[in-house]
Design an enzyme around this catalytic site. Structure first.
Site, mmCIF file in Angstrom:
data_model
loop_
_atom_site.group_PDB
_atom_site.id
_atom_site.type_symbol
_atom_site.label_atom_id
_atom_site.label_comp_id
_atom_site.label_asym_id
_atom_site.label_seq_id
_atom_site.Cartn_x
_atom_site.Cartn_y
_atom_site.Cartn_z
ATOM 1 N NE ARG A 131 76.232 44.788 46.189
ATOM 2 C CZ ARG A 131 76.623 46.023 46.315
ATOM 3 N NH1 ARG A 131 76.860 46.745 45.270
ATOM 4 N NH2 ARG A 131 76.756 46.556 47.507
ATOM 5 C CG ASP A 139 74.872 42.979 49.795
ATOM 6 O OD1 ASP A 139 76.074 43.269 49.993
ATOM 7 O OD2 ASP A 139 74.177 43.535 48.922
ATOM 8 C CB SER A 142 74.142 46.235 50.941
ATOM 9 O OG SER A 142 74.255 46.167 49.549
HETATM 10 P P1 NAD Z 1 79.206 51.591 44.230
HETATM 11 O O1 NAD Z 1 79.699 51.796 45.618
HETATM 12 O O2 NAD Z 1 79.916 50.644 43.333
HETATM 13 O O3 NAD Z 1 79.218 53.007 43.459
HETATM 14 C C1 NAD Z 1 78.590 54.119 43.965
HETATM 15 C C2 NAD Z 1 77.995 54.961 42.882
HETATM 16 O O4 NAD Z 1 79.010 55.702 42.213
HETATM 17 C C3 NAD Z 1 77.233 54.215 41.783
HETATM 18 O O5 NAD Z 1 75.879 54.578 41.827
HETATM 19 C C4 NAD Z 1 77.908 54.678 40.500
HETATM 20 O O6 NAD Z 1 76.989 54.868 39.428
HETATM 21 C C5 NAD Z 1 78.512 55.999 40.939
HETATM 22 N N1 NAD Z 1 79.569 56.514 40.064
HETATM 23 C C6 NAD Z 1 80.569 55.843 39.412
HETATM 24 N N2 NAD Z 1 81.312 56.674 38.686
HETATM 25 C C7 NAD Z 1 80.800 57.917 38.876
HETATM 26 C C8 NAD Z 1 81.133 59.213 38.390
HETATM 27 N N3 NAD Z 1 82.130 59.409 37.527
HETATM 28 N N4 NAD Z 1 80.378 60.249 38.795
HETATM 29 C C9 NAD Z 1 79.337 60.088 39.646
HETATM 30 N N5 NAD Z 1 78.965 58.887 40.137
HETATM 31 C C10 NAD Z 1 79.683 57.828 39.747
HETATM 32 O O7 NAD Z 1 77.660 51.326 44.274
HETATM 33 P P2 NAD Z 1 76.866 50.247 45.144
HETATM 34 O O8 NAD Z 1 76.564 50.804 46.474
HETATM 35 O O9 NAD Z 1 77.598 48.985 45.030
HETATM 36 O O10 NAD Z 1 75.499 50.181 44.327
HETATM 37 C C11 NAD Z 1 75.461 50.094 42.937
HETATM 38 C C12 NAD Z 1 74.066 49.709 42.484
HETATM 39 O O11 NAD Z 1 73.781 48.372 42.868
HETATM 40 C C13 NAD Z 1 72.977 50.573 43.123
HETATM 41 O O12 NAD Z 1 72.035 50.889 42.148
HETATM 42 C C14 NAD Z 1 72.405 49.692 44.173
HETATM 43 O O13 NAD Z 1 71.052 50.002 44.469
HETATM 44 C C15 NAD Z 1 72.555 48.319 43.548
HETATM 45 N N6 NAD Z 1 72.650 47.247 44.567
HETATM 46 C C16 NAD Z 1 71.995 46.079 44.340
HETATM 47 C C17 NAD Z 1 72.052 45.065 45.302
HETATM 48 C C18 NAD Z 1 71.347 43.749 45.120
HETATM 49 O O14 NAD Z 1 70.653 43.576 44.174
HETATM 50 N N7 NAD Z 1 71.555 42.794 46.004
HETATM 51 C C19 NAD Z 1 72.790 45.242 46.452
HETATM 52 C C20 NAD Z 1 73.461 46.443 46.617
HETATM 53 C C21 NAD Z 1 73.385 47.432 45.652
#
Ligand code: NAD
Length: 390
Positions: A131, A139, A142
């Protein structure tokens, strides 16, 4: 001229296709010949004629497609093709470049990864694309999370025996439905945005403050559950698995919020780990009759103790728990539109210019590479497999 094959997806109820005609056109312009299995686009509302117009060659015999192709672009991991009684891996030639979602670290997929290794397939997994900002156009995780977050809210709303928005009627005001979204990653954010569009009331829970702030900025109420940063966050600001004591505290904090909710959307994940169980059996039985739980984290085990993978169950008190898998596959037209762009960008980045030489020093390609020259190289998979990886 390199030949790229796009087979029809064979998983039950999978309507997506790896390439749409627009990206077939892009690859053709770059000098690739694209073979598409007849009917591959039907689930995404694309006829064979559109592929032909874009420059593809349609192939009705899938064996021929695999035999002729040097690269195969797919959506789901290779599996047994029941119709012809052969596994997709055995249909591939040795040395084929395969790009698809493999989820290679998941134990259920270890045998398939070993088969890819043994067959000499050069396999890249779209879920292993790092990412970093340069990889954003590739991606697919996403993109598919965006589809899942939207669709799951519609699926849950259609199960709810209530309106979602507040309704003013001649016989009085009907109150809006309360949604609780747990885990505010890409799925959770899109779920919040969708509930707001439908006019529901939405609260959000996440252990990372930045995720809660993002949810708040879309109009969700922060439900107030907080965890110290050093316990909640690990490398790169991603969530860590909570120690048992904190997990129990969270389960207790969620109990009164669950009792208020008409719908709970569960999408809390910790990278590379089993999903945390956040909604216990006792909490489910304390919820309002007719409430709906939709557990999107089911592939990683689920966030609700009663979720059954791949099924929707209704308990005696009328509470529905949906553990449907592959939600993006239920909205195939736009899911394919996004995925086709992601995989096309990834595939073009694999090669050094138009030389046809693969660039395995490139950070994106290196991280996404799962099997190469008879070896398993993907770090998460090696860790999850342990001895079996040899
Ligand atoms: P993910 O699917 O891995 O997880 C979903 C969410 O679950 C996360 O926000 C995490 O904090 C939460 N979580 C974990 N344990 C938990 C608990 N016990 N209770 C409540 N919540 C809990 O997440 P994702 O969709 O992969 O995204 C993660 C981060 O990465 C986000 O902040 C997103 O904006 C960022 N992101 C960045 C990029 C990039 O830079 N290219 C791309 C996608 C996502």
């Amino acid at each position: 001229m390199m030949i790229v094959g796009v087979p029809k997806e064979i998983m039950l109820e999978e309507g997506r296709v790896a390439l749409l005609p627009q990206q077939v056109g892009e690859l053709s312009k770059r000098g690739y010949k694209v073979l598409v299995e007849s009917g591959a686009g039907v689930g995404s509302l694309v006829e064979d004629s559109a592929y032909l117009e874009a420059g593809a060659e349609m192939v009705s015999d899938v064996r021929e497609l695999y035999e002729k192709s040097q690269a195969i672009l797919k959506v789901k991991e290779p599996m047994l093709n029941d119709k012809i009684g052969e596994h997709e891996i055995s249909l591939m030639r040795e040395g084929t470049v395969l790009v698809t979602f493999l989820h290679p670290a998941a134990p259920a997929n270890h045998e398939m990864v070993q088969q890819l290794r043994d067959r000499g397939i050069i396999a890249f997994s779209m879920d292993a694309v790092p990412r970093i900002s340069r990889a954003q156009p590739m991606d697919a995780l996403s993109s598919m999370s965006t589809v899942a977050g939207y669709k799951v809210v519609l699926m849950a709303a259609s199960r709810l025996p209530k309106f979602v928005p507040m309704m003013g009627t001649a016989v009085g005001v009907v109150p809006p439905a309360n949604f609780l979204i747990i885990g505010i990653g890409v799925v959770g954010l899109q779920a919040i945005a969708t509930v707001k569009r439908l006019g529901g009331v939405v609260s959000c829970v996440d252990i990372r403050a930045a995720a809660r702030e993002a949810g708040h900025s879309l109009g969700a109420k922060d439900a107030g559950w907080d965890v110290p940063k050093k316990i909640a966050e690990g490398e790169g600001g991603y969530a860590k698995a909570l120690p048992p004591g904190w997990l129990k505290k969270e389960q207790e904090a969620l109990a009164p919020l669950a009792r208020e909710a008409d719908v709970i959307i569960l999408c809390a994940l910790v990278p590379g780990e089993k999903a945390p169980v956040l909604i216990t059996k006792e909490v489910v039985f304390s919820m309002k009759p007719g409430a709906v739980i939709a557990d999107v984290s089911v592939d990683q085990g689920g966030n609700c103790e009663l979720t059954e993978g791949g099924k929707e169950i209704t308990l005696d008190n009328g509470i529905t728990i949906s553990g449907y898998k592959n939600i993006p596959g239920r909205m195939p037209a736009h899911a394919s539109m996004l995925y086709s762009k992601n995989i096309c960008n990834f595939f073009l980045n694999l090669y050094k210019g138009d030389s046809g030489e693969m660039d395995l020093e490139d950070e994106i390609n290196k991280e996404a590479l799962v099997t190469y020259q008879g070896k398993i190289l993907h770090r998460g998979t090696l860790k999850a497999m342990g001895e079996k990886a040899r």
